[in-house]
Write a protein that holds these residues in place. Structure first.
Motif, PDB file in Angstrom:
ATOM      1  N   ALA A 158       0.826  -1.204   0.000  1.00 47.20           N
ATOM      2  CA  ALA A 158       0.000   0.000   0.000  1.00 47.20           C
ATOM      3  C   ALA A 158       0.864   1.260   0.000  1.00 47.20           C
ATOM      4  N   LEU A 159       1.878   1.293   0.880  1.00 46.99           N
ATOM      5  CA  LEU A 159       2.720   2.487   0.980  1.00 46.99           C
ATOM      6  C   LEU A 159       3.600   2.649  -0.256  1.00 46.99           C
ATOM      7  N   GLY A 160       4.050   1.514  -0.812  1.00 40.03           N
ATOM      8  CA  GLY A 160       4.867   1.583  -2.029  1.00 40.03           C
ATOM      9  C   GLY A 160       4.090   2.186  -3.182  1.00 40.03           C
ATOM     10  N   VAL A 161       2.875   1.702  -3.384  1.00 46.36           N
ATOM     11  CA  VAL A 161       2.021   2.241  -4.450  1.00 46.36           C
ATOM     12  C   VAL A 161       1.795   3.728  -4.208  1.00 46.36           C
ATOM     13  N   MET A 162       1.510   4.063  -2.950  1.00 45.33           N
ATOM     14  CA  MET A 162       1.230   5.448  -2.591  1.00 45.33           C
ATOM     15  C   MET A 162       2.428   6.344  -2.892  1.00 45.33           C
ATOM     16  N   ALA A 163       3.627   5.926  -2.461  1.00 50.98           N
ATOM     17  CA  ALA A 163       4.818   6.760  -2.635  1.00 50.98           C
ATOM     18  C   ALA A 163       5.103   6.998  -4.114  1.00 50.98           C
ATOM     19  N   ILE A 164       5.062   5.924  -4.900  1.00 51.89           N
ATOM     20  CA  ILE A 164       5.369   6.079  -6.328  1.00 51.89           C
ATOM     21  C   ILE A 164       4.327   6.959  -7.004  1.00 51.89           C
ATOM     22  N   GLU A 165       3.064   6.710  -6.652  1.00 52.16           N
ATOM     23  CA  GLU A 165       1.996   7.456  -7.314  1.00 52.16           C
ATOM     24  C   GLU A 165       2.058   8.938  -6.971  1.00 52.16           C
ATOM     25  N   ILE A 166       2.308   9.269  -5.702  1.00 47.98           N
ATOM     26  CA  ILE A 166       2.395  10.677  -5.300  1.00 47.98           C
ATOM     27  C   ILE A 166       3.546  11.364  -6.023  1.00 47.98           C
ATOM     28  N   ALA A 167       4.703  10.678  -6.043  1.00 51.07           N
ATOM     29  CA  ALA A 167       5.879  11.291  -6.662  1.00 51.07           C
ATOM     30  C   ALA A 167       5.610  11.616  -8.127  1.00 51.07           C
ATOM     31  N   ILE A 168       4.966  10.687  -8.824  1.00 53.47           N
ATOM     32  CA  ILE A 168       4.798  10.893 -10.265  1.00 53.47           C
ATOM     33  C   ILE A 168       3.600  11.778 -10.592  1.00 53.47           C
ATOM     34  N   LYS A 182       0.644  -2.008  -9.772  1.00 53.96           N
ATOM     35  CA  LYS A 182      -0.471  -1.243  -9.224  1.00 53.96           C
ATOM     36  C   LYS A 182      -0.268   0.248  -9.468  1.00 53.96           C
ATOM     37  N   ALA A 183       0.956   0.710  -9.178  1.00 52.65           N
ATOM     38  CA  ALA A 183       1.250   2.138  -9.340  1.00 52.65           C
ATOM     39  C   ALA A 183       1.036   2.563 -10.792  1.00 52.65           C
ATOM     40  N   SER A 184       1.533   1.739 -11.718  1.00 55.57           N
ATOM     41  CA  SER A 184       1.427   2.139 -13.123  1.00 55.57           C
ATOM     42  C   SER A 184      -0.027   2.189 -13.578  1.00 55.57           C
ATOM     43  N   LEU A 185      -0.860   1.340 -12.982  1.00 52.52           N
ATOM     44  CA  LEU A 185      -2.270   1.368 -13.361  1.00 52.52           C
ATOM     45  C   LEU A 185      -3.016   2.553 -12.735  1.00 52.52           C
ATOM     46  N   GLU A 186      -2.508   3.032 -11.597  1.00 52.06           N
ATOM     47  CA  GLU A 186      -3.187   4.117 -10.875  1.00 52.06           C
ATOM     48  C   GLU A 186      -2.712   5.502 -11.320  1.00 52.06           C
ATOM     49  N   VAL A 220      -1.170  22.285  -3.494  1.00 53.87           N
ATOM     50  CA  VAL A 220      -1.947  21.128  -3.935  1.00 53.87           C
ATOM     51  C   VAL A 220      -1.901  19.998  -2.899  1.00 53.87           C
ATOM     52  N   LYS A 221      -1.497  20.338  -1.676  1.00 55.81           N
ATOM     53  CA  LYS A 221      -1.454  19.318  -0.630  1.00 55.81           C
ATOM     54  C   LYS A 221      -2.775  18.553  -0.486  1.00 55.81           C
ATOM     55  N   PRO A 222      -3.914  19.239  -0.513  1.00 56.59           N
ATOM     56  CA  PRO A 222      -5.168  18.466  -0.416  1.00 56.59           C
ATOM     57  C   PRO A 222      -5.286  17.440  -1.534  1.00 56.59           C
ATOM     58  N   GLY A 223      -4.860  17.821  -2.740  1.00 60.30           N
ATOM     59  CA  GLY A 223      -4.905  16.892  -3.869  1.00 60.30           C
ATOM     60  C   GLY A 223      -3.982  15.710  -3.642  1.00 60.30           C
ATOM     61  N   MET A 224      -2.797  15.995  -3.098  1.00 57.95           N
ATOM     62  CA  MET A 224      -1.864  14.910  -2.817  1.00 57.95           C
ATOM     63  C   MET A 224      -2.435  13.985  -1.752  1.00 57.95           C
ATOM     64  N   ALA A 225      -3.130  14.570  -0.776  1.00 57.16           N
ATOM     65  CA  ALA A 225      -3.741  13.743   0.266  1.00 57.16           C
ATOM     66  C   ALA A 225      -4.793  12.815  -0.343  1.00 57.16           C
ATOM     67  N   VAL A 226      -5.616  13.358  -1.210  1.00 58.34           N
ATOM     68  CA  VAL A 226      -6.666  12.557  -1.839  1.00 58.34           C
ATOM     69  C   VAL A 226      -6.049  11.437  -2.671  1.00 58.34           C
ATOM     70  N   THR A 227      -5.059  11.796  -3.481  1.00 56.97           N
ATOM     71  CA  THR A 227      -4.393  10.792  -4.303  1.00 56.97           C
ATOM     72  C   THR A 227      -3.749   9.723  -3.424  1.00 56.97           C
ATOM     73  N   ILE A 274      -4.697   8.761  -0.455  1.00 58.10           N
ATOM     74  CA  ILE A 274      -5.729   7.880   0.110  1.00 58.10           C
ATOM     75  C   ILE A 274      -6.125   6.810  -0.901  1.00 58.10           C
ATOM     76  N   PHE A 275      -6.406   7.270  -2.111  1.00 69.82           N
ATOM     77  CA  PHE A 275      -6.834   6.314  -3.133  1.00 69.82           C
ATOM     78  C   PHE A 275      -5.747   5.281  -3.409  1.00 69.82           C
ATOM     79  N   ALA A 276      -4.512   5.758  -3.494  1.00 70.12           N
ATOM     80  CA  ALA A 276      -3.405   4.850  -3.787  1.00 70.12           C
ATOM     81  C   ALA A 276      -3.233   3.849  -2.654  1.00 70.12           C
ATOM     82  N   PHE A 277      -3.273   4.341  -1.421  1.00 69.93           N
ATOM     83  CA  PHE A 277      -3.093   3.456  -0.273  1.00 69.93           C
ATOM     84  C   PHE A 277      -4.191   2.397  -0.240  1.00 69.93           C
TER      85      PHE A 277
END
Lengths: 366, 289
Positions: free
Chosen positions: B90-100, B158-162, B204-211, B213-216
């Motif tokens: 969950a955290l891996g997907v989240m980290a990669i997705e947020i960064a990109i 997972k990250a690439s799909l999200e 855009v912190k709120p946006g990053m938070a939302v993203t 959550i979804f990624a996690f």
């Protein structure tokens, strides 16, 4: 402080010509206003001066230096935006300090400079607040402080006062003008408010549809507008236009004639008339250049009083011109004169000061 | 006076029409939600009881069903290893997705590069496209790059799909920031990258938070890829563990199933509790095209 020179500058967005072949010069320390309705290209010109847009064609010089490709951060400019563009996540102090941090100044120096400029603009008690927690007028001052703190060589204003209420606007108008003349920073000020341009600027550039229509001092613009657009845009209430007059020569005199109205052009002015005059011309008269008479007089145009607009100090009398129902002229009445609606009057233009325009090209003839 | 006041006289229903309408709506909503609520109540009750009668009545309270937390279960991997794996996923997907997406969303919002509008449309289409249909191809790719049966493989997959959809959401948040703020940063003496990092990103912190959550949550709840591409028990995640309990070769232990199921949803609930205020912002920032 450098002068600014804009040479044959054009900016296109795709096929839209936002600015089309504009040239003007701002002298060292001068305050110039770019005036025009929205979408006329004045803001595009300002953003190009800031380096945010690059010119499609033409050159922009600061002093002797061509700056076309110089990015904003190397231009040493300060800018104030219409919506102030304060960084909402930073305190007022951090907002003002932001340009100094880019210069990598020492902490003490930053604090000292921020405090000095904040004191000057009377916002030193707000430094800990966030932009959302202060009023619009205060935000305006913070934006001004942020622009001034880095001691820029050029100041750019993008309609900085239009979000303020009328009273505050008058106040800030004078304050910005005073500040600019004290600091002597070369300034360009974009506005759609002709009163702002007239009161603040030493020269005004009037823009219309991407073109620079006229560039001159406020008096030149007001007294000798280059065309009907400038004549109508500058002045409040705007210039009155009376259409379909013919220019007639009788003996030694020249008359402007429409129906039974016959206006004799003074000898001092008829010499300035061009050789060829269009068949019909538009007569332009400023509201203060009319006199209202109750009985028929020479040069009088008959009409009826339509409505009165008292302004306290003076009254604007709206007179509907006889046989030309769409022409409602706005006239400043002499103090003490009173009129009633539907009263029959004669309006007498001061023919020393009337303007003549070509209805086709809208250019000034006289 | 008396005449006009009489016209204000209302019947009981007219006077209470709003309250009645509200009561009707609430009744309908409760009825619709009931099956879900009943499901969760059963889960909680069942996980703490020896057995259950009439579907709902616990016979005897016990912690026996939670024994998987403190003792090795025969035929199952260690629960804490499995939980760690789930968190890593969950955290891996989240980290990669947020960064990109925080960078991709910015470019989609601010730059007019060739193919931009085509890309935006394609992302929408891609989002509607079921990833399951790519199963065989994904298997082949993972096998070739040696990431089969590896948690990393699932994280990257997972990250690439999200990421496309996440970038779209981030774009919406960037769109909400006026250009003037960016221009002000440029005039104040910074380059575009610095302006992005110092001004845009904090906004855009709120946006990053939302993203995030979804990624996690999508990583946390991932089942099908784990089930298909993970073979060793030590790489199992919680969803696979739950599946294991009702698997083919043993009798389903419903007490254990309920306890593991409850254990599985606890982090999601805690996570949701903390970030629900950002979820509300999604409708404000996210839909702005």
């Amino acid at each position: 402080m450098p002068s600014i020179r804009v040479v044959n500058f054009s900016k296109y967005f795709g096929k839209v010509k936002a600015v089309d072949n504009v040239s003007f010069e701002v002298e060292d320390g001068e305050f110039v206003a770019l005036l025009g309705p929205s979408g006329c290209g004045k803001t595009t010109t300002l953003l190009t001066l800031a380096g945010i847009y690059k010119p499609t064609a033409g050159e922009i010089y600061f002093g002797d230096q061509l700056v076309n490709d110089v990015p904003p951060k190397y231009r040493n400019i300060g800018m104030v935006f219409q919506n102030y563009a304060l960084y909402p996540h930073m305190s007022v102090f951090e907002n003002i300090a932001f340009p100094l941090r880019a210069k990598k100044l020492s902490k003490e120096e930053i604090t000292k400079k921020v405090k000095t400029v904040a004191k000057k603009l009377m916002i030193d008690q707000l430094l800990d607040r966030k932009p959302m927690q202060i009023s619009g007028g205060q935000q305006q001052r913070v934006a001004l402080a942020r622009a001034l703190v880095k001691e820029p060589e050029i100041l750019l204003f993008d309609e900085p006062l239009s979000n303020l209420d009328a009273k505050l606007r008058m106040l800030m108008r004078a304050e910005i003008k005073k500040l600019q003349s004290d600091l002597g920073i070369t300034s360009v000020y974009v506005t759609h408010d002709q009163a702002e341009a007239m009161t603040m600027a030493s020269r005004i550039a009037v823009f219309s549809m991407g073109k620079l229509v006229q560039y001159g001092t406020p008096d030149e613009i007001y007294d000798h507008p280059k065309n009907m657009f400038v004549a109508a845009f500058v002045g409040n209430p705007p210039m009155n236009f009376l259409k379909d007059f013919s220019v007639v020569s009788e003996g030694n005199s020249v008359y402007l004639q429409r129906g039974t109205s016959k206006l004799r052009l003074p000898d001092s002015r008829k010499g300035s008339l061009p050789e060829v005059v269009p068949e019909k011309v538009v007569v332009g008269v400023r509201p203060e250049d009319f006199r209202i008479e109750r009985k028929e007089v020479d040069n009088g145009i008959p009409g009826t009083v339509y409505v009165l607009e008292p302004l306290g100090r003076d009254v604007i009398v709206n007179v509907r011109v006889e046989n030309h129902e769409d022409e409602i002229t706005k006239i400043f009445a002499e103090p003490g004169e009173t009129f009633k609606p539907n009263e029959r009057v004669y309006i007498v233009p001061n023919l020393e000061k009337v303007h003549l325009f070509d209805p086709e090209t809208e250019e000034t003839i006289l | 006076m008396s005449k006009s006041s009489s016209s204000y006289r209302l019947t009981f229903f007219q006077r209470n029409s709003q309250k009645i309408a509200q009561a009707v709506i609430i009744t309908i909503l409760v009825l619709i939600t009931l099956p879900i609520i009943v499901g969760y109540v059963w889960l909680i009750v069942r996980s703490f009881s020896e057995d259950i009668v009439h579907g709902f009545i616990p016979t005897k309270l016990t912690l026996k069903n939670w024994r998987f937390l403190w003792q090795e279960m025969k035929g199952y991997p260690n629960i804490w290893q499995t939980t760690l794996n789930t968190f890593l996923l969950a955290l891996g997907v989240m980290a990669i997705e947020i960064a990109i997406t925080s960078m991709g969303g910015y470019v989609l919002s601010r730059y007019d590069f060739p193919g931009r509008s085509a890309m935006l449309k394609f992302i929408l289409v891609l989002h509607a496209f079921p990833a399951i249909s790519l199963m065989v191809a994904i298997f082949y790719v993972l096998w070739n790059i040696g990431l089969l049966d590896k948690l990393w493989g699932i994280i990257l997959l997972k990250a690439s799909l999200e990421i496309p959809w996440g970038s779209w959401i981030m774009k919406g948040f960037y769109d909400g920031i006026p250009w003037e703020l960016e221009w002000a940063g440029l005039v104040d003496g910074y380059g575009r990258m610095k302006v992005w990092a110092k001004i845009m990103l904090p906004l855009v912190k709120p946006g990053m938070a939302v993203t995030a959550i979804f990624a996690f949550l999508s990583g946390w709840s991932e089942f099908i890829f784990v089930y298909t591409f993970i073979f060793s028990q030590k790489t199992w995640t919680l969803s696979r563990y739950v599946m294991g309990i009702i698997g083919d070769y043993r009798f389903a232990d419903y007490g254990l199933l309920a306890a593991v199921g409850l254990f599985y949803v606890i982090p999601s609930i805690i996570f949701f509790f903390f970030v629900s205020k950002y979820m509300i912002k999604l409708t404000i920032g996210g839909v702005k095209g």
